[in-house]
Design a protein around this motif. Structure first.
Motif, PDB file in Angstrom:
ATOM      1  N   ASP A   1     144.776  72.246  49.005  1.00 48.64           N
ATOM      2  CA  ASP A   1     144.973  72.947  50.283  1.00 48.64           C
ATOM      3  C   ASP A   1     146.432  72.801  50.710  1.00 48.64           C
ATOM      4  O   ASP A   1     147.265  72.319  49.938  1.00 48.64           O
ATOM      5  CB  ASP A   1     144.013  72.395  51.360  1.00 48.64           C
ATOM      6  CG  ASP A   1     144.332  70.933  51.725  1.00 48.64           C
ATOM      7  OD1 ASP A   1     145.157  70.295  51.025  1.00 48.64           O
ATOM      8  OD2 ASP A   1     143.773  70.448  52.715  1.00 48.64           O
ATOM      9  N   ASN A   2     146.743  73.200  51.947  1.00 50.12           N
ATOM     10  CA  ASN A   2     148.089  73.009  52.480  1.00 50.12           C
ATOM     11  C   ASN A   2     148.057  71.764  53.372  1.00 50.12           C
ATOM     12  O   ASN A   2     147.522  71.808  54.479  1.00 50.12           O
ATOM     13  CB  ASN A   2     148.500  74.256  53.271  1.00 50.12           C
ATOM     14  CG  ASN A   2     149.887  74.114  53.861  1.00 50.12           C
ATOM     15  OD1 ASN A   2     150.242  73.058  54.388  1.00 50.12           O
ATOM     16  ND2 ASN A   2     150.664  75.164  53.780  1.00 50.12           N
ATOM     17  N   PRO A   3     148.624  70.651  52.892  1.00 49.96           N
ATOM     18  CA  PRO A   3     148.513  69.398  53.648  1.00 49.96           C
ATOM     19  C   PRO A   3     149.155  69.461  55.032  1.00 49.96           C
ATOM     20  O   PRO A   3     148.675  68.801  55.961  1.00 49.96           O
ATOM     21  CB  PRO A   3     149.226  68.378  52.764  1.00 49.96           C
ATOM     22  CG  PRO A   3     149.233  68.975  51.400  1.00 49.96           C
ATOM     23  CD  PRO A   3     149.315  70.450  51.607  1.00 49.96           C
TER      24      PRO A   3
ATOM     25  N   GLU B   1     151.846  65.694  51.482  1.00 51.62           N
ATOM     26  CA  GLU B   1     150.749  64.752  51.214  1.00 51.62           C
ATOM     27  C   GLU B   1     151.277  63.317  51.171  1.00 51.62           C
ATOM     28  O   GLU B   1     150.603  62.379  51.619  1.00 51.62           O
ATOM     29  CB  GLU B   1     150.065  65.133  49.888  1.00 51.62           C
ATOM     30  CG  GLU B   1     148.758  64.424  49.619  1.00 51.62           C
ATOM     31  CD  GLU B   1     147.631  64.743  50.622  1.00 51.62           C
ATOM     32  OE1 GLU B   1     147.707  65.771  51.330  1.00 51.62           O
ATOM     33  OE2 GLU B   1     146.683  63.940  50.680  1.00 51.62           O
TER      34      GLU B   1
ATOM     35  N   ARG C   1     146.704  71.103  57.293  1.00 51.25           N
ATOM     36  CA  ARG C   1     145.577  70.173  57.511  1.00 51.25           C
ATOM     37  C   ARG C   1     145.960  69.070  58.502  1.00 51.25           C
ATOM     38  O   ARG C   1     145.220  68.753  59.424  1.00 51.25           O
ATOM     39  CB  ARG C   1     145.141  69.570  56.169  1.00 51.25           C
ATOM     40  CG  ARG C   1     144.065  68.530  56.330  1.00 51.25           C
ATOM     41  CD  ARG C   1     143.600  67.816  55.067  1.00 51.25           C
ATOM     42  NE  ARG C   1     144.245  68.078  53.830  1.00 51.25           N
ATOM     43  CZ  ARG C   1     145.148  67.243  53.258  1.00 51.25           C
ATOM     44  NH1 ARG C   1     145.497  66.107  53.862  1.00 51.25           N
ATOM     45  NH2 ARG C   1     145.679  67.549  52.103  1.00 51.25           N
ATOM     46  N   MET C   2     147.157  68.495  58.304  1.00 49.92           N
ATOM     47  CA  MET C   2     147.580  67.407  59.195  1.00 49.92           C
ATOM     48  C   MET C   2     147.728  67.915  60.633  1.00 49.92           C
ATOM     49  O   MET C   2     147.356  67.227  61.580  1.00 49.92           O
ATOM     50  CB  MET C   2     148.906  66.817  58.707  1.00 49.92           C
ATOM     51  CG  MET C   2     148.753  65.957  57.464  1.00 49.92           C
ATOM     52  SD  MET C   2     150.240  64.997  57.105  1.00 49.92           S
ATOM     53  CE  MET C   2     151.332  66.237  56.448  1.00 49.92           C
TER      54      MET C   2
ATOM     55  N   ASN D   1     154.102  70.591  48.612  1.00 45.97           N
ATOM     56  CA  ASN D   1     152.838  70.059  49.134  1.00 45.97           C
ATOM     57  C   ASN D   1     152.692  68.572  48.816  1.00 45.97           C
ATOM     58  O   ASN D   1     152.024  67.841  49.557  1.00 45.97           O
ATOM     59  CB  ASN D   1     151.653  70.888  48.632  1.00 45.97           C
ATOM     60  CG  ASN D   1     151.511  72.171  49.449  1.00 45.97           C
ATOM     61  OD1 ASN D   1     152.036  72.256  50.560  1.00 45.97           O
ATOM     62  ND2 ASN D   1     150.823  73.168  48.924  1.00 45.97           N
TER      63      ASN D   1
ATOM     64  N   HIS E   1     151.562  62.182  54.613  1.00 50.85           N
ATOM     65  CA  HIS E   1     150.208  61.890  55.121  1.00 50.85           C
ATOM     66  C   HIS E   1     149.707  60.533  54.625  1.00 50.85           C
ATOM     67  O   HIS E   1     149.215  59.713  55.391  1.00 50.85           O
ATOM     68  CB  HIS E   1     149.279  63.021  54.665  1.00 50.85           C
ATOM     69  CG  HIS E   1     147.826  62.755  54.884  1.00 50.85           C
ATOM     70  ND1 HIS E   1     147.278  62.568  56.135  1.00 50.85           N
ATOM     71  CD2 HIS E   1     146.804  62.637  53.999  1.00 50.85           C
ATOM     72  CE1 HIS E   1     145.978  62.350  56.016  1.00 50.85           C
ATOM     73  NE2 HIS E   1     145.666  62.387  54.733  1.00 50.85           N
TER      74      HIS E   1
ATOM     75  N   SER F   1     149.449  77.306  49.262  1.00 50.73           N
ATOM     76  CA  SER F   1     148.665  76.210  48.672  1.00 50.73           C
ATOM     77  C   SER F   1     148.606  76.394  47.157  1.00 50.73           C
ATOM     78  O   SER F   1     148.795  77.508  46.640  1.00 50.73           O
ATOM     79  CB  SER F   1     147.240  76.219  49.233  1.00 50.73           C
ATOM     80  OG  SER F   1     146.570  77.374  48.766  1.00 50.73           O
TER      81      SER F   1
ATOM     82  N   ALA G   1     146.121  70.483  61.965  1.00 46.80           N
ATOM     83  CA  ALA G   1     144.773  70.770  62.496  1.00 46.80           C
ATOM     84  C   ALA G   1     144.073  69.484  62.926  1.00 46.80           C
ATOM     85  O   ALA G   1     143.302  69.477  63.882  1.00 46.80           O
ATOM     86  CB  ALA G   1     143.948  71.498  61.439  1.00 46.80           C
ATOM     87  N   ASN G   2     144.380  68.379  62.228  1.00 43.53           N
ATOM     88  CA  ASN G   2     143.734  67.089  62.543  1.00 43.53           C
ATOM     89  C   ASN G   2     144.564  66.234  63.508  1.00 43.53           C
ATOM     90  O   ASN G   2     144.291  65.052  63.671  1.00 43.53           O
ATOM     91  CB  ASN G   2     143.496  66.292  61.249  1.00 43.53           C
ATOM     92  CG  ASN G   2     142.503  66.995  60.338  1.00 43.53           C
ATOM     93  OD1 ASN G   2     141.727  67.829  60.790  1.00 43.53           O
ATOM     94  ND2 ASN G   2     142.542  66.669  59.059  1.00 43.53           N
TER      95      ASN G   2
END
Ligand SMILES: NC(=O)c1ccc[n+]([C@@H]2O[C@H](COP(=O)([O-])OP(=O)(O)OC[C@H]3O[C@@H](n4cnc5c(N)ncnc54)[C@H](O)[C@@H]3O)[C@@H](O)[C@H]2O)c1
Length: 338
Positions: free
Chosen positions: A326-328, A310, A331-332, A306, A313, A103, A334-335
């Protein structure tokens, strides 16, 4: 000649390349190594009995050995804490493996720590010293294909692990021009991880440099699988193609001669790229001036990667600087967004 004392953290695969790099220099000597696994220490001491001190705890090694230079040869999620510790221990220079970190927040921790201690930070994008790229860059620089318009890169593998080199080479051929925007798309179906972090299965990226040069990159299973770090340069008056690993040539077509002219290269006849990376790090510490593998350059590459995530995303192009720290990709995932 007095020798700079070097310590290596992480004694796995890439530590061998660092041993070869430091070992090729008259003014450096590896005096210590640390690894969390006893089996790795045993393997290393069998292979390199000349390295006198081995440790299970890298912080203890830094404390007791007080090395002049530190190689950080662990997985990316560990790079920030290890660079911070090496800088705090008084290292003059650090050769940290690529990718710099996962990140931008981690990259910034590393840069801040090194600025505070006056430590020079290098990131292992040693491919900038590979002859097939340097010879092609020299031809580009003297105008053999006119003005550069576009750089294309093909790389099987993933963005963080493999295409960190490809993106760094895009930046190299674009003369490290700042990036204006990035448009990217990634596919991530298998949920794989490598080197302690998640990776995508395929990615496409369009990098628009402020200089006007465009960079296009295909990675993962959308890239031809035979291609690893293959590069194509299109100029106003010609084209250069540079082979990937196992294809030690570059070729040019520019109207000076009929058809393509191919140049074979013999990397091993020159100093190996890791030795160049370490040699010039020492020179940078001793003499100042410019260096081509800086921490800031490593951060610029992480910023592009990154921004690709992003962009995927947000489904829009990302103008740089990227303010996402952060690390997109993580994050993606995790979500459940991929
Ligand atoms: N520059 C290049 O061309 C290049 C090529 C290959 C790999 N790499 C990079 O090098 C890095 C390491 O890759 P590798 O293939 O050597 O991995 P590896 O798994 O072979 O080695 C990593 C080593 O770090 C050790 N380690 C883990 N935690 C530790 C800790 N807390 N303290 C000390 N040691 C610890 C492991 O036990 C292991 O021996 C990665 O970032 C990778 O992307 C760079």
């Amino acid at each position: 000649m007095s020798k700079n004392r070097v310590a290596i953290i992480g004694l796995g695969g890439i530590a061998n390349a660092h041993m070869r790099g430091w070992g090729a220099l008259d003014n450096a000597k590896v005096v210590a190594g640390a690894d969390i696994a006893q089996s790795q220490l045993d393997k290393f001491s069998n292979k390199y009995p000349e390295v006198p001190q081995l440790f299970l705890d890298y912080r203890r090694m830094l404390d007791e050995v007080k090395p002049d230079y530190v190689s950080v040869c662990t997985w990316p999620p560990l790079h920030a804490e290890m660079v911070e510790a090496a800088a705090a221990a008084g290292a003059k220079g650090i050769a940290c493996e690529k990718p710099m970190a996962n990140s931008l927040a981690e990259c910034d921790r590393m840069l801040v720590a090194c600025r505070a201690s006056g430590t020079k930070l290098a990131i292992g994008h040693q491919r900038r010293y590979n002859l097939r790229y340097t010879e092609a860059k020299a031809a580009l620089d003297v105008g053999k294909i006119g003005a550069l318009i576009e750089i294309q890169s093909l790389c099987r593998g993933d963005l963080f692990t493999d295409a960190t080199h490809s993106l760094d080479l895009l930046r190299f051929f674009a003369d490290d021009s700042p990036v204006e925007w990035v448009l990217g798309q990634v596919e991530c179906k298998t949920g794989r991880s490598r080197f302690g972090h998640e990776v995508e299965d395929a990615a496409l990226a369009f990098v628009s440099f402020q200089s006007g040069v465009r960079g296009l990159i295909q990675t993962g299973d959308v890239s031809p699988q035979a291609a690893y770090q293959r590069i194509m340069l299109t100029g106003t008056d010609g084209r250069i193609e540079i082979g990937g690993d196992g294809e030690e040539y570059w070729r040019i077509i520019n109207g000076e001669q009929a058809g393509w002219v191919t140049h074979q290269v013999a990397q091993e006849a020159a100093l190996n790229p890791f030795a160049c990376y370490m040699r010039d790090l020492i020179r940078w510490v001793d003499e100042g001036g410019d260096y081509i593998l800086t921490g800031e350059g490593g951060r610029a590459t992480i910023e592009i990667i990154n921004a690709v995530f992003e962009s995927s995303h947000r489904r829009s192009r990302m103008r740089l600087p990227l303010y996402v720290t952060d690390n997109p990709l993580a994050r993606m995932l995790a979500n459940n967004e991929l």
